[in-house]
Design a protein around this motif. Structure first.
Motif, PDB file in Angstrom:
ATOM      1  N   SER A 115       0.692   4.986   5.023  1.00 41.56           N
ATOM      2  CA  SER A 115       1.175   4.014   5.945  1.00 41.56           C
ATOM      3  C   SER A 115       2.218   2.947   5.368  1.00 41.56           C
ATOM      4  O   SER A 115       2.060   2.940   4.079  1.00 41.56           O
ATOM      5  N   LYS A 187       7.406   5.404   8.210  1.00 39.67           N
ATOM      6  CA  LYS A 187       5.946   5.311   8.018  1.00 39.67           C
ATOM      7  C   LYS A 187       5.421   4.789   9.132  1.00 39.67           C
ATOM      8  O   LYS A 187       5.860   3.941   9.843  1.00 39.67           O
ATOM      9  N   HIS A 189       2.221   2.720  11.230  1.00 42.32           N
ATOM     10  CA  HIS A 189       1.646   1.189  10.900  1.00 42.32           C
ATOM     11  C   HIS A 189       0.103   1.683  10.442  1.00 42.32           C
ATOM     12  O   HIS A 189      -0.399   2.471  11.112  1.00 42.32           O
ATOM     13  N   GLY A 190      -0.169   0.862   9.325  1.00 42.45           N
ATOM     14  CA  GLY A 190      -1.740   0.859   9.022  1.00 42.45           C
ATOM     15  C   GLY A 190      -2.353  -0.302   8.755  1.00 42.45           C
ATOM     16  O   GLY A 190      -1.166  -1.472   8.155  1.00 42.45           O
TER      17      GLY A 190
END
Length: 203
Positions: A115, A187, A189-190
């Motif tokens: 992420s 990417k 979201h983390g």
């Protein structure tokens, strides 16, 4: 759809966290309380479904717009595949995975590595230094007498959260923000959030 690895966890979560929120007040007016169950209930025009993610078959046969996989470390690959298949015809396809990491490069840790790796950053109101909280760098013992080893009790005020740079008292309530550590197009979201960031935990 909200999932837990076992029906016992699912049942406890529903009884302790979900059902009480709709007992009275405004939220109680949004649901048909006569038809509420651990399996599903309606919130206005939407249906919230609860399933066990222990087996792939448990997650089949639903039409899902939003999927929440709790305790992701214990979700089987087949169960996740079945859950994602249930979203194939959705216009929204929102998915959230929640868990405490177990080992590096596996499960939720692997998803986080892939992420944009967001972390909660706190800004010191004294010197302006922005920092990700660290137990060794941000926790300061200010009262040794506040520790009772025999009874295993730590009195309030024994420790303080301090700035890593200037050492002054850190205000965690209103000075935090998410910062992207690994930006990149495409990417997911983390988010990494520790107990040090949870201002409502006072122990």
């Amino acid at each position: 759809m909200y999932t837990f690895p076992t029906y016992t966890q699912l049942n406890d979560f529903y009884k302790q966290r979900i059902s009480p929120e709709f007992d009275d007040g405004y939220y109680a007016t949004l649901v048909d309380k006569k038809n509420m169950s651990m399996n599903q209930f309606k919130i206005r025009d939407s249906t919230m479904t609860f399933r066990s993610s222990s087996k792939g078959a448990s997650l089949e046969g639903t039409t899902t717009d939003y999927l929440s996989l709790d305790e992701y470390e214990h979700v089987s690959a087949q169960a996740e595949y079945s859950a994602l298949e249930s979203m194939s015809s959705s216009d929204y396809q929102i998915i959230r995975r929640w868990s405490t990491p177990s080992v590096a490069g596996y499960g939720i840790a692997k998803k986080y590595d892939e992420s944009d790796q967001r972390k909660w950053v706190v800004k010191c109101t004294h010197c302006g230094y922005e920092q990700v909280l660290d137990f060794e760098k941000n926790i300061k013992l200010v009262d040794k007498d506040g520790i009772d080893i025999a009874s295993k009790v730590i009195l309030p005020g024994t420790y303080q959260y301090v700035c890593q740079k200037c050492g002054k008292l850190l205000d965690r309530w209103y000075n935090g923000h998410w910062e992207t550590m690994s930006p990149g197009a495409g990417k997911p979201h983390g988010y990494k959030f520790s107990q040090l960031d949870a201002v409502w935990i006072n122990k």
